[in-house]
Design a protein around this motif. Structure first.
Motif: not given
Length: 425
Positions: A157-172
């Motif tokens: 999820m952290i890697l997904y957020g780093a690539i897409t600039d989505e919020s890590i908190g929301k992804l979690f």
């Protein structure tokens, strides 16, 4: 040209080159071809530095370190005993306890391999000695281990957020409900397949409470890490540091299961795993730079949209692609190879990026138990060498089907992934 560089990458992988170097060599070849020697060599260090110049990525080595501390400190063993005391009297109780221990340990470490190794080492002999079917035992541990990348905190999820600039908190947050669903489905299969076994005697309430008292410090870790992120007390990156310090405190001073002599091997394993992930990131950045020169993401999006096919038909094709890649690559490589190209297409088709994060992780869970290179399959064979690979594969089939079913359910009810992030927001 796009097809040519894709074929080049596949050839390098088929030759046995590590994924990071296959991606890097493909990227360097493209840069030399399109930019010339001097310009390409000037860009290499700039791109390599830029790929890792993200504060969010600081969380990756910290979560890996936290996982290694808990693994060496035998916290997972204690969690298995806790789940066993509370659940063993139920139908398929020991199997349920195994899956529950995997889910809790996944919520603590975010590592599928650590989860499978830790819980499997103690659960497999226990379940086999009580008459559980060997393929079922192996399949349950393999599938339970995959929960490490779905239940937060999760490195993918952290890697997904780093690539897409989505919020890590929301992804979690998006992984909580699907993670609970997946845990329940795995438990359901275990109960159904072991319903003929005799139930074990229930532990007394004093035994249960004593085990809970012993493990309360370990159980508080996901509450501190995930709860702190959800309530806004600290960021996901800060949570990784706090969780690591907390892990050191409880394993050194409370459980006393970790010693100073263990630290060199813990740090060594952390460095190796971190360097593997970051090397793949650098290689993927170089290869992605060439695809950007060729305008591959936009070309793919325009081609697919121009086909005027149903977006769900395209979605099925994406899932088939991820499943195919899961048969030959591990999940970190899949994320860095596919996501920069697929993400613009997903957004253009109108799919929710937070929802797609969960769908992609479920596909990556399948990748962990899919032959020929499903990582958890080899992990299980390593901790249970007397088990045949055919038995392991036979055991994971029903659990793989459950993961595919959950992907289907999420297609009809995307709110299962988006409800909690929206509520907390």
């Amino acid at each position: 040209m796009i097809a040519g560089f894709t074929i080049l990458l596949l050839v390098l992988l088929a030759l046995g080159l590590p994924v990071a170097f296959a991606l890097g060599m493909g990227g360097v070849a493209g840069m030399l071809a399109f930019m010339g020697g001097e310009s390409a060599l000037n860009q290499l260090p700039i791109l390599g530095y830029k790929s890792l110049d993200d504060f969010v990525l600081t969380a990756v080595p910290m979560y890996i370190l936290m996982s290694q501390i808990l693994l060496t400190g035998k916290v997972g063993n204690n969690l298995f005993e806790l789940a066993n005391k509370w659940l063993r009297h139920l139908p398929g109780g020991l199997g349920i306890a195994t899956v529950m221990a995997c889910a809790i340990f996944a919520a603590i470490t975010g590592s599928s391999v650590a989860c499978a190794v830790t819980i499997g080492a103690i659960a497999i002999p226990e379940m086999l000695s009580r008459g559980y079917d060997r393929p079922l035992v192996l399949g349950a541990v393999a599938a339970g281990g995959t929960l490490g990348i779905l239940i937060p905190p999760s490195i993918p999820m952290i890697l997904y957020g780093a690539i897409t600039d989505e919020s890590i908190g929301k992804l979690f947050m998006s992984g909580v409900v699907p993670g609970i669903m997946m845990t329940a489905m795995i438990m359901g299969i275990v109960v159904f397949r072991s319903r003929h076994l005799e139930r074990e005697q229930a532990a007394s309430w004093s035994e249960r409470m004593e085990e809970l008292r012993k493990n309360i410090w370990g159980l508080l870790l996901p509450v501190i890490v995930v709860g702190g992120i959800y309530t806004g007390v600290f960021t996901p990156t800060e949570a990784a540091g706090i969780g690591t310090i907390y892990s050191l405190i409880i394993t050194f001073f409370i459980y006393k299961s970790l010693h100073l002599s263990d630290l060199p091997s813990i740090l060594n394993d952390t460095i190796k795993n971190t360097c593997m992930i970051f090397a793949i990131m650098i290689g993927a950045t170089l290869f992605g730079f060439v695809l950007t020169i060729l305008d591959a993401p936009q070309a793919l999006t325009n081609t697919v949209v121009g086909m005027q096919a149903s977006k769900w038909l395209i979605f099925v094709a994406i899932n088939i692609l991820l499943l195919f890649l899961g048969c030959i690559l591990e999940y970190v490589s899949i994320i860095f190879i596919t996501l920069p190209i697929l993400f613009p297409l997903i957004v253009q088709l109108g799919f929710d990026p937070i929802w797609f994060n969960v769908v992609m992780l479920l596909n990556l869970e399948l990748a962990l138990i899919t032959p020929p290179v499903g990582m958890n399959l080899f992990v299980l064979q390593g901790i249970s060498p007397e088990s045949k690979m055919t038995e392991i594969i036979k055991g994971v089939i029903p659990f793989g089907a459950a993961m595919a079913l959950e992907i289907l359910i999420l297609c009809f009810f995307p709110q299962l992934a988006t409800w909690l992030p929206n509520i907390v927001k």
